[in-house]
Design a protein around this motif. Structure first.
Motif, short mmCIF file in Angstrom:
data_model
loop_
_atom_site.label_atom_id
_atom_site.label_comp_id
_atom_site.label_asym_id
_atom_site.label_seq_id
_atom_site.Cartn_x
_atom_site.Cartn_y
_atom_site.Cartn_z
N LEU A 129 113.67 -12.14 71.28
CA LEU A 129 112.29 -12.02 71.74
C LEU A 129 111.86 -10.56 71.90
CD1 LEU A 129 112.33 -14.93 74.33
CD2 LEU A 129 111.04 -14.89 72.20
N PRO A 155 110.20 -8.17 66.84
CA PRO A 155 108.84 -8.65 66.50
C PRO A 155 108.77 -10.16 66.23
CG PRO A 155 109.42 -6.70 65.22
CD PRO A 155 110.66 -7.16 65.88
N LEU A 156 109.91 -10.83 66.30
CA LEU A 156 109.95 -12.27 66.03
C LEU A 156 109.17 -13.05 67.09
CD1 LEU A 156 111.76 -13.41 63.75
CD2 LEU A 156 113.39 -14.06 65.50
N LYS A 157 108.44 -14.08 66.66
CA LYS A 157 107.71 -14.93 67.61
C LYS A 157 108.67 -16.00 68.18
CE LYS A 157 103.33 -13.52 67.05
NZ LYS A 157 103.69 -12.11 66.90
N LEU A 209 107.56 -8.88 77.17
CA LEU A 209 108.06 -10.25 77.29
C LEU A 209 107.40 -10.97 78.46
CD1 LEU A 209 110.19 -9.87 75.11
CD2 LEU A 209 111.85 -10.84 76.65
N ASP A 236 102.89 -6.42 69.30
CA ASP A 236 103.71 -6.23 68.10
C ASP A 236 104.05 -4.75 67.88
OD1 ASP A 236 103.63 -8.92 67.76
OD2 ASP A 236 102.06 -8.91 66.22
N LYS A 250 106.57 -3.55 70.39
CA LYS A 250 107.94 -4.00 70.08
C LYS A 250 108.59 -3.10 69.02
CE LYS A 250 107.81 -8.82 71.44
NZ LYS A 250 107.87 -10.20 71.00
N LEU A 251 107.77 -2.53 68.15
CA LEU A 251 108.32 -1.63 67.12
C LEU A 251 108.63 -0.25 67.70
CD1 LEU A 251 106.00 -2.54 64.11
CD2 LEU A 251 108.38 -3.18 64.41
N LEU A 277 115.59 -7.96 61.63
CA LEU A 277 114.43 -8.55 62.30
C LEU A 277 113.22 -7.61 62.31
CD1 LEU A 277 116.20 -10.21 65.36
CD2 LEU A 277 115.46 -11.32 63.27
N TYR A 278 113.49 -6.31 62.04
CA TYR A 278 112.40 -5.33 62.05
C TYR A 278 111.89 -5.04 60.63
CZ TYR A 278 113.47 -4.69 66.94
OH TYR A 278 113.64 -4.92 68.28
#
Lengths: 399, 309
Positions: free
Chosen positions: A238, A241-243, B50, B70, B73-74, B101-102
């Protein structure tokens, strides 16, 4: 989502125990059940004839004739014994039943009195008794039925019309009793399971066992979500960038893929080892595998979403899977279950899947007749997926 | 770089974070110090988007976290408190997965994974499964996985819990290296010495509220804590003690341990004053102890409780 799927696939193949439980254990169970349900022998439904103990206390021409006739039946093998020993062997469970022909059997046939024949049996072995009952009655009636009926009519005429002369009596008998025309004739024609060579027992073993094992496999996949929650990887996912929904769909995709793989492997095994004819309705088989895999994998995820911990998920899953499999026909074929269980079987996912495979391999129905079951399984899958998404949002990714 | 303004967050009736505000400058190491359950992880999770705060704002690199999760998160890399790795995968496979994942191109990611394995000094073990690693090595891979997307801000949530001294030093070296490269680091811990060693600024948090904020020097000032001088005597004579007390009234005496204690503003000066008075009064010194002001004493002073409890 595909990255998660790929990661789970690598993890799965890294874990030898998972691979064994997913593929090897079902194969072993299918083999065992296939033997248990008798598909490998030469008989339809049984692997060898029912053994019948016979005690002939009459030792007459008629009793010997009957014993000889019974022994010549392909479903029954007679074993001669004395009456005390025969009863003892039934009580001890060595044989299902014993036929005792008492002294006076021949005389009773000639006089039209009731025949002194007794069958002693073990009530727990109903299937064998049923086979014997059907065979014995028809044998007795075909051999001695005419004499029994004729003697009874003679006896009746003598008692009710004692002054009737012999020629009138013979005339009545001649007109009312014409040999071979008195018995109603029923022509027995099997119309199900005749279009292919696959035995019912094998279909039951493959479909029932595969779905049972499939449920356990996907429950394991489902509980891996909770494992990820417990070891913190779900939080890390989480942070990326994953939903949140992608995590769930990734798991579902993996469960779905493993389900398809497992079902396909089981049917291929049945084809290779037991010569199961998979080509009988290939499109229906593919659709049925996909629908079953989707419904079962959705259930696995839902069970995980219902639980708070991995242990709880495994416990809930075990209980639900065993109940569903028991009532749905995975463990015991539905046709030998009591009527009440057969009525509630439709509540089980196993039932719809197994019946779908019966439709393909046993009933040999066309695709359009099987589509409603496929649609139902997909609908069940959709409902469970939607419920899982909601529960997952509320319970699993809640921080 | 990061501005947290009046942030509050409750879970049901529990107020996890209450009116928290602080600023972190670019390239700074910011320590969040507090006992378990103080609200450190909630603050971290708010910064990571989160958890949405009930009230207040968090601006990271000019972006409000409510507007663009978004991008945040990067920008951020998070090293979770748990060893969030897949035990059955190798170090390399884990890093390829987490970095993947990135959406970093595969060839580029492969190079980054190899470089980062070098930074955490585990390149030789890259093909071994994580389950074969020691706790400290797992912690190093845990950090490495969060560096692959080149975050501008790194959040380290108690990164040294349960780590042996050797591995702890490895982790410290990595943190210092990242700091030297200009990365902004948020460091939560309940180890005082770690906060003292790394942090440019420290927020002491207790029951969801920041009770002190500043550099170590500023915190010392806020808490009004002083260095402590303890002198153990060979024998405890009441006459000698009263004589010393007449000269230095603030001295504390303990007849059982035969010690004299005094809080000092200038410890070297106060040692010579104390020893002179003791010798003048006829006392014989057995041993001298000093304890400088540290974060632990500041925390104790501010909260009245031991941090590690």
């Amino acid at each position: 989502m595909f990255k998660l799927f790929k990661k789970d696939l690598i993890l799965f193949f890294h874990d030898q125990r998972s691979v064994i439980l997913t593929f090897l254990l079902p194969v072993v169970l299918i083999t065992l059940f296939a033997f248990a349900y008798g598909s490998l022998g030469g008989y339809d439904g049984r692997s060898e004839p029912v053994k019948l103990l016979v005690t002939d206390l009459d030792q007459s021409r008629s009793s010997k004739e009957i014993i000889y006739k019974i022994d010549s039946l392909k479903d029954i093998k007679t074993i001669i014994s004395d009456s005390t020993n025969a009863k003892d062997l039934v009580i001890k469970g060595k044989y299902a039943c014993a036929l005792i022909i008492f002294k006076g059997f021949q005389d009773s046939l000639e006089t039209g009195n009731s025949t002194p024949v007794e069958m002693v049996y073990d009530r727990s072995r109903e299937m064998e008794i049923g086979i014997l009952q059907q065979n014995l009655i028809s044998t007795l009636m075909s051999l001695k039925g005419d004499i029994i009926v004729k003697k009874r009519i003679e006896k009746y005429l003598k008692s009710k019309f004692p002054f009737i002369d012999k020629s009138t009596g013979d005339d009545i008998l001649k007109n009312t009793f014409i040999k071979d025309k008195n018995r109603p004739e029923i022509r027995w024609t099997p119309i199900v399971g005749m279009k292919n060579n696959t035995k019912l027992g094998l279909i039951q073993a493959v479909a029932g066992t595969s779905i049972l094992m499939l449920l356990f496999s996907v429950a394991g996949v489902g509980s891996s979500i909770l494992e990820e929650k417990e070891n913190g990887t779900i939080h890390r996912l989480l942070y990326s960038p994953l939903k949140g929904s992608a995590i769930l769909y990734g798991k579902m995709l993996f469960a779905f893929f493993i389900s398809i793989l497992q079902l396909t492997a089981m049917f291929l095994f049945a084809w290779l080892i037991f010569n199961m004819d998979l080509s009988i309705n290939f499109p229906a088989l593919i659709l049925m595998i996909i629908a079953t895999a989707f419904a079962v994998s959705s259930l696995g995820i839902l069970l995980a979403a219902l639980a708070k911990t991995r242990q709880q998920a495994l416990n809930i899953s075990t209980i639900i899977i065993l109940i569903m499999s028991a009532i749905g026909g995975s463990m015991i074929p539905l046709f030998i279950m009591p009527a009440i269980l057969q009525k509630i079987a439709f509540l089980s996912l196993n039932y719809w899947a197994i019946q779908g495979f019966y439709d393909i391999f046993w009933r040999v129905l066309p695709l359009e007749e099987i589509l409603p079951k496929i649609a139902l399984l997909i609908s069940i899958g959709i409902v469970m997926t939607l419920a899982s998404v909601q529960l997952f949002k509320k319970r699993i990714i809640k921080l | 770089m990061i501005t947290v303004r009046s942030v509050s967050k409750s879970f049901g009736k529990i107020e996890a974070v209450r009116d928290v505000s602080f600023k972190i400058n670019r390239g700074e190491i910011f320590g969040i110090l507090g006992p378990n359950g103080a609200g450190k992880s909630t603050i971290v999770n708010i910064l990571n988007t989160l958890i949405k705060p009930d009230t207040g704002d968090v601006i990271i690199d000019g972006i409000n976290i409510r507007d663009d999760c978004d991008t945040i998160k990067l920008i951020m890399g998070v090293v979770p408190q748990e060893i969030a790795l897949y035990e059955e995968l190798s170090a390399f496979e884990n890093m390829m997965f987490w970095g993947g994942l990135y959406n970093i191109p595969k060839h580029e990611l492969r190079v980054k994974v190899n470089n980062t394995l070098g930074i955490v000094d585990l390149a030789k073990r890259k093909d071994d499964r994580i389950k074969t690693f020691s706790g400290g090595m797992k912690r190093r891979i845990n950090i490495a996985c969060s560096l692959l997307h080149n975050p501008r801000i790194l959040v380290l949530d108690e990164p040294t819990v349960g780590v042996d001294p050797q591995n702890r030093n490895h982790i410290f070296e990595v943190i210092e290296r990242l700091h030297n490269e200009g990365m902004t680091i948020i460091y939560t811990t309940h180890y005082m010495e770690e906060a003292e060693r790394f942090c440019d600024e420290i927020a002491i948090i207790d029951v969801g509220h920041i009770i002190a904020l500043g550099t170590l020097k500023e915190l010392r000032k806020i808490s009004d804590t002083k260095d402590l001088l303890t002198i153990k005597l060979e024998s405890f004579n009441p006459e000698i003690i009263s004589c010393i007390r007449s000269a230095i009234p603030s001295v504390r005496a303990d007849s059982i341990t035969r010690t004299l204690e005094i809080d000092c503003d200038n410890i070297s000066n106060d040692i010579s004053i104390m020893t002179n008075h003791i010798q003048t009064a006829g006392g014989v010194i057995e041993r001298i102890y000093t304890r400088g002001t540290n974060l632990e004493s500041i925390y104790l002073k501010l909260t009245g409780k031991e941090l590690r409890d």
